[in-house]
Design a protein around this motif. Structure first.
Motif, PDB file in Angstrom:
ATOM      1  N   PRO A  47       0.796  -1.222   0.000  1.00 28.45           N
ATOM      2  CA  PRO A  47       0.000   0.000   0.000  1.00 28.45           C
ATOM      3  C   PRO A  47       0.832   1.279   0.000  1.00 28.45           C
ATOM      4  O   PRO A  47       0.322   2.334  -0.309  1.00 28.45           O
ATOM      5  CB  PRO A  47      -0.817  -0.107   1.293  1.00 28.45           C
ATOM      6  N   THR A  99      -4.829   3.388   6.023  1.00 31.40           N
ATOM      7  CA  THR A  99      -4.742   1.982   6.439  1.00 31.40           C
ATOM      8  C   THR A  99      -4.612   1.826   7.952  1.00 31.40           C
ATOM      9  O   THR A  99      -4.305   0.739   8.434  1.00 31.40           O
ATOM     10  CB  THR A  99      -3.544   1.289   5.753  1.00 31.40           C
ATOM     11  N   SER A 129      -1.192   7.373   2.985  1.00 32.22           N
ATOM     12  CA  SER A 129      -1.484   5.938   2.878  1.00 32.22           C
ATOM     13  C   SER A 129      -1.551   5.285   4.252  1.00 32.22           C
ATOM     14  O   SER A 129      -2.389   4.414   4.500  1.00 32.22           O
ATOM     15  CB  SER A 129      -0.417   5.236   2.036  1.00 32.22           C
TER      16      SER A 129
END
Length: 156
Positions: A8, A115, A111
């Motif tokens: 990711p 997450t 990111s």
């Protein structure tokens, strides 16, 4: 620019200088009006000072007055503004990295936020705080170097 599928946080870019032009212009454009206005105000304020009027009365050339007297004195408020605007620049960098899909710490932080990677977000915030403190220290040291009124001569 293509996204890599390894995780990711990984985004790949060609890394050429051409890829930096639009993000740099985006970050600089927002601050350019503020700096232009501040430079104009500082220079006009210094031009009203008695030492400038006296230098003109003595026949000193205008370019010499501007570059050797007015500009160094007008530089002090700009250094302060530069140090304070670093926070805006650091925050804006994360947004610009996401918009242009440019790999960097800002993109990594966004990111990590999406997450729920809290340790990485905490590390990013700590890193930005350390950079901000280092820049403020550099501004203070530049002030002591450029402003003779702040220098200490020693014990009296």
């Amino acid at each position: 620019v293509t996204a890599d599928t390894k995780g990711p946080y990984v985004v790949s870019s060609s890394g050429s200088l051409r890829d930096l032009i639009l993000p740099a212009v985006t970050l600089a454009f927002a601050m350019s009006a503020k700096y232009t206005r501040q430079v104009r105000t500082a220079v006009l304020e210094e031009l009203k000072q008695d030492y400038v009027i006296g230098a003109r009365a003595r026949g000193i050339k205008e370019w010499r007055i501007l570059w050797l007297n007015v500009f160094p004195n007008a530089l002090l408020p700009l250094i302060t503004m530069l140090g304070l605007s670093l926070g805006n620049l650091l925050g804006g960098t994360a947004v610009v990295e996401v918009i242009f899909t440019y790999p960097g710490l800002g993109n990594l932080a966004v990111s990590a936020i999406t997450t729920y990677d809290y340790p990485l977000v905490q590390g990013y915030v700590l890193w930005i705080a350390l950079i901000y403190m280092a820049v403020n220290l550099a501004v203070d040291l530049a002030y002591h170097r450029l402003d003779p009124r702040l220098r200490k001569e020693g014990p009296a």
